[in-house]
Scaffold this motif. Sequence first.
Motif, mmCIF file in Angstrom:
data_model
loop_
_atom_site.group_PDB
_atom_site.id
_atom_site.type_symbol
_atom_site.label_atom_id
_atom_site.label_comp_id
_atom_site.label_asym_id
_atom_site.label_seq_id
_atom_site.Cartn_x
_atom_site.Cartn_y
_atom_site.Cartn_z
ATOM 1 N N MET A 1 0.845 -1.203 0.000
ATOM 2 C CA MET A 1 0.000 0.000 0.000
ATOM 3 C C MET A 1 0.872 1.243 0.000
ATOM 4 O O MET A 1 0.940 1.980 -0.955
ATOM 5 N N SER A 2 1.595 1.445 1.112
ATOM 6 C CA SER A 2 2.456 2.612 1.134
ATOM 7 C C SER A 2 3.837 2.183 0.675
ATOM 8 O O SER A 2 4.306 1.090 0.976
ATOM 9 N N LYS A 3 4.469 3.060 -0.110
ATOM 10 C CA LYS A 3 5.724 2.617 -0.705
ATOM 11 C C LYS A 3 6.932 3.109 0.074
ATOM 12 O O LYS A 3 6.873 4.103 0.787
ATOM 13 N N LYS A 4 8.008 2.387 -0.068
ATOM 14 C CA LYS A 4 9.241 2.702 0.639
ATOM 15 C C LYS A 4 9.948 3.854 -0.077
ATOM 16 O O LYS A 4 10.166 3.807 -1.285
ATOM 17 N N ILE A 5 10.293 4.860 0.693
ATOM 18 C CA ILE A 5 10.926 6.047 0.130
ATOM 19 C C ILE A 5 12.440 5.957 0.314
ATOM 20 O O ILE A 5 12.920 5.718 1.421
ATOM 21 N N LYS A 6 13.161 6.133 -0.784
ATOM 22 C CA LYS A 6 14.625 6.195 -0.723
ATOM 23 C C LYS A 6 15.043 7.616 -1.092
ATOM 24 O O LYS A 6 14.835 8.044 -2.231
ATOM 25 N N LEU A 7 15.640 8.278 -0.138
ATOM 26 C CA LEU A 7 15.851 9.716 -0.287
ATOM 27 C C LEU A 7 17.258 10.088 -0.743
ATOM 28 O O LEU A 7 18.242 9.513 -0.292
ATOM 29 N N GLY A 8 17.307 11.087 -1.620
ATOM 30 C CA GLY A 8 18.550 11.789 -1.910
ATOM 31 C C GLY A 8 18.376 13.227 -1.463
ATOM 32 O O GLY A 8 17.410 13.884 -1.845
ATOM 33 N N LEU A 9 19.299 13.691 -0.619
ATOM 34 C CA LEU A 9 19.175 15.053 -0.080
ATOM 35 C C LEU A 9 20.169 15.994 -0.756
ATOM 36 O O LEU A 9 21.319 15.625 -0.994
ATOM 37 N N PHE A 10 19.707 17.203 -1.038
ATOM 38 C CA PHE A 10 20.630 18.265 -1.436
ATOM 39 C C PHE A 10 20.699 19.269 -0.298
ATOM 40 O O PHE A 10 19.702 19.893 0.040
ATOM 41 N N GLY A 11 21.887 19.399 0.284
ATOM 42 C CA GLY A 11 22.073 20.288 1.427
ATOM 43 C C GLY A 11 21.919 19.497 2.712
ATOM 44 O O GLY A 11 21.099 18.563 2.791
ATOM 45 N N PHE A 12 22.753 19.819 3.702
ATOM 46 C CA PHE A 12 22.646 19.111 4.982
ATOM 47 C C PHE A 12 22.887 20.098 6.115
ATOM 48 O O PHE A 12 23.805 19.956 6.918
ATOM 49 N N GLY A 13 22.043 21.126 6.157
ATOM 50 C CA GLY A 13 22.088 22.100 7.251
ATOM 51 C C GLY A 13 21.191 21.622 8.384
ATOM 52 O O GLY A 13 20.976 20.420 8.557
ATOM 53 N N CYS A 14 20.669 22.572 9.124
ATOM 54 C CA CYS A 14 19.839 22.233 10.290
ATOM 55 C C CYS A 14 18.616 21.405 9.917
ATOM 56 O O CYS A 14 18.294 20.420 10.575
ATOM 57 N N VAL A 15 17.941 21.811 8.832
ATOM 58 C CA VAL A 15 16.725 21.097 8.445
ATOM 59 C C VAL A 15 17.056 19.656 8.067
ATOM 60 O O VAL A 15 16.399 18.712 8.509
ATOM 61 N N GLY A 16 18.112 19.498 7.266
ATOM 62 C CA GLY A 16 18.505 18.166 6.833
ATOM 63 C C GLY A 16 18.876 17.274 7.999
ATOM 64 O O GLY A 16 18.494 16.103 8.056
ATOM 65 N N GLN A 17 19.620 17.831 8.951
ATOM 66 C CA GLN A 17 20.037 17.035 10.098
ATOM 67 C C GLN A 17 18.846 16.666 10.971
ATOM 68 O O GLN A 17 18.747 15.535 11.458
ATOM 69 N N GLY A 18 17.928 17.625 11.136
ATOM 70 C CA GLY A 18 16.710 17.345 11.893
ATOM 71 C C GLY A 18 15.918 16.239 11.226
ATOM 72 O O GLY A 18 15.396 15.328 11.872
ATOM 73 N N LEU A 19 15.851 16.299 9.904
ATOM 74 C CA LEU A 19 15.125 15.296 9.128
ATOM 75 C C LEU A 19 15.738 13.917 9.342
ATOM 76 O O LEU A 19 15.035 12.923 9.556
ATOM 77 N N TYR A 20 17.066 13.857 9.287
ATOM 78 C CA TYR A 20 17.762 12.590 9.528
ATOM 79 C C TYR A 20 17.390 12.027 10.899
ATOM 80 O O TYR A 20 17.047 10.852 11.039
ATOM 81 N N ASN A 21 17.438 12.904 11.907
ATOM 82 C CA ASN A 21 17.130 12.453 13.267
ATOM 83 C C ASN A 21 15.711 11.922 13.390
ATOM 84 O O ASN A 21 15.473 10.862 13.959
ATOM 85 N N VAL A 22 14.775 12.657 12.828
ATOM 86 C CA VAL A 22 13.385 12.258 13.017
ATOM 87 C C VAL A 22 13.060 10.985 12.242
ATOM 88 O O VAL A 22 12.305 10.139 12.704
ATOM 89 N N LEU A 23 13.673 10.815 11.079
ATOM 90 C CA LEU A 23 13.440 9.579 10.331
ATOM 91 C C LEU A 23 13.977 8.382 11.107
ATOM 92 O O LEU A 23 13.426 7.283 11.049
ATOM 93 N N ASN A 24 15.037 8.602 11.849
ATOM 94 C CA ASN A 24 15.579 7.543 12.688
ATOM 95 C C ASN A 24 14.697 7.237 13.894
ATOM 96 O O ASN A 24 14.675 6.130 14.394
ATOM 97 N N GLN A 25 13.986 8.268 14.347
ATOM 98 C CA GLN A 25 13.184 8.107 15.561
ATOM 99 C C GLN A 25 11.786 7.566 15.314
ATOM 100 O O GLN A 25 11.173 7.001 16.206
ATOM 101 N N THR A 26 11.236 7.823 14.117
ATOM 102 C CA THR A 26 9.833 7.462 13.887
ATOM 103 C C THR A 26 9.727 6.203 13.050
ATOM 104 O O THR A 26 10.282 6.125 11.965
ATOM 105 N N GLU A 27 8.990 5.255 13.581
ATOM 106 C CA GLU A 27 8.781 4.024 12.824
ATOM 107 C C GLU A 27 7.723 4.211 11.756
ATOM 108 O O GLU A 27 7.657 3.493 10.776
#
Lengths: 413, 413
Positions: A1-27
């Motif tokens: 049903m829901s598909k697996k997302i494989k991400l490529g990021l451009f830029g790794f400032g505060c938003v990018g790092q926050g995104l990394y953290n939250v993806l690690n924290q949320t199942e």
Amino acid sequence: MSKKIKLGLFGFGCVGQGLYNVLNQTEGIKAEILKICIKNADKKRALPAEYFTVEKNEILFNDDINVVVEMIDDAEAAFEIVKTALQNGKAVVTANKKMIADHFVELYELQQQYNVPLLYEASACASIPIIRNLEEYYDNDLLGAVEGIFNGSTNYILTKIFKDNIDFATALKQAQDIGFAETDPTLDVEAYDPKYKLCIILAHTFGLFVKPEEVFNYGIQNLSTFDIQYANEKGYKIKLVAFCRKVDNKIVAGVLPRFIKPENKLYNIENEYNGILVESAFTESQFFAGKGAGSNPTGSAVLSDISALTYNYKYEYKKHNRGAKVELTDNFSVDLYVRYSTANPIDTKLFSKIKESYANTDSAYVVGTINFSDLRKSDLLKRKDINLIVAADSKFEAIQNNVASSKEAVEIC
Amino acid sequence: MSKKIKLGLFGFGCVGQGLYNVLNQTEGIKAEILKICIKNADKKRALPAEYFTVEKNEILFNDDINVVVEMIDDAEAAFEIVKTALQNGKAVVTANKKMIADHFVELYELQQQYNVPLLYEASACASIPIIRNLEEYYDNDLLGAVEGIFNGSTNYILTKIFKDNIDFATALKQAQDIGFAETDPTLDVEAYDPKYKLCIILAHTFGLFVKPEEVFNYGIQNLSTFDIQYANEKGYKIKLVAFCRKVDNKIVAGVLPRFIKPENKLYNIENEYNGILVESAFTESQFFAGKGAGSNPTGSAVLSDISALTYNYKYEYKKHNRGAKVELTDNFSVDLYVRYSTANPIDTKLFSKIKESYANTDSAYVVGTINFSDLRKSDLLKRKDINLIVAADSKFEAIQNNVASSKEAVEIC
């Protein structure tokens, strides 16, 4: 049903790092970061080196990556990245309001042509889900107006001015010191940033794609202690308000400072918060508020877009695709406070009606009704000794044969 | 792409008539009304007689009708209609909060079993698109709390009390006179109505289906001039606040009056407006406000649901289906103002900590920390000479081994 997302990021400032953290924290959200494209390979990073690359094609032409998250500053470089990603069938999430506003029609067409979604909730008022609501919930032709505080930096400055009773320059300096305003604050202070956001809102409110150059913006750069005192005496605050509104079946839009009364819901929107009023025939006035700037609010909107991509969400641009003809007009009247140096008078013939005037030895002001198209051509806009603020009770009325039409008159409260 | 909606309506009061008007006015939504089931065949109607029937099966078993809009008062009769409609493969739109709260699990299962959507945005806070936002935009496990003013009638009464400095009985009478409160106001005044809405919100916030009986509600029926004076002296207002909140990985929920400080966004939510605060790890506090009652705001939500059905929208109950185990707990502490007759003292051993106490010859109060599960068992709830109001700065803290855990402490501001 829901598909697996494989991400490529451009830029790794505060938003990018926050995104990394939250993806690690949320199942809950099935997404993982495969690669991150950065400019500076030598900078120390919190993640292992194999995540990073300086070569954009390692993301753009990587078949394992199905979603690109663009988080770089440069609007033109961002556009090239987004364009190539869409052309390669990759969905894109971005927060880059200038890039979208500058290339909106192209970006719309790329989405149709390659049948891939471009989502950009974070681009307008960060954490407030305004685009999704306009697109999905207010997907009818009953919308009358969307207006509000779209810029956190100037709202922070204006809050400081009224709370601490300080002048504009001091408040700007304080905002810069704590990182709420850029070293070059022009984009915020002169109201370009909220204008880009307004261009995005216009497409999802009325189906209208406009170039930023077509939309009027006037910032808070000329705000004087005289103006602030005027507001204080009347019990008003001053807020930088972006607005778009249906008047006589045309659309009026712009960004201008406005006097705000305590009963207006924007009055209590302070600091870096944004607030949006949505007027619809049946709901009357709906109000949304939330943090409009900062890496967490921006990250949360990016996250919501990524999550939406797991169930193949895309903007349908329903109002635009419905094909109803709407166009922008400057032919409407607005009540304006114009403050100027007493030594350098203004031409009061600009006003169809003068409601108030005042002068002391230094400063003078007029409050009166003006045709917006005359204002846009006026040399008042260039004068540094002048400030313009929309009156608290201003109506936006269509002008027909030089007579303001009362039929479409709407009060802003 | 978008499918044509053929509607069967149950009930044709203000909302139904408004819906008919707006469907006639808007080209955007492809929906038409085929049949309307009413109770009273003799009542004069604004539409031709062929629209109407008193026989529900003319809608429920009509193959031309693909969407049923249920707008009748009786929750049990409504449930039978909705159930039969779903079983017959018809999508359903309803605003009936009691029906949903009473039969939530059955309604959830019917949707899965017959693979048809049941939408009910209008059931919680009318015009505020809270369910859609919780379901689609906050579809992650980062939500920490949802709380707010969910009932327009009591908010109207409380607004009058504080604005016009009148007592509860007078304000209730005024609200009844202009139709903002029912002749039997129990459901609103004793906080059952906001509790039903809270049950709906709980499912879409935390994936939790609970019976209304499991959720605590305490209304404004015992509000005295003493309480009002206490609030006025402190610069507070009193609002009836429904809340649900994650504390130590369990969920606390309930409806209680609360003292509200001016800096709380709910402070300015007046009259029949509702306001909702959504707390999420990354967005911090988001705020939604809009009219929470009335035929137009309700009609607009019904309309949005109908529109969503044109593109086959359905609630996915993502948080529930994710299968994370969450449960309701009463084992948390709350700071409470308890006002009572001085002649009839209360057992102060109920409080783990007393922060304030006062008595005059008539009335007395204690402000202190209390275990919510003790409160629910307490005979304080039955006494007419007592009123309970949550303190303005109350925290909701998990209780472990009789020691409040500071780790999960959260401030409500």
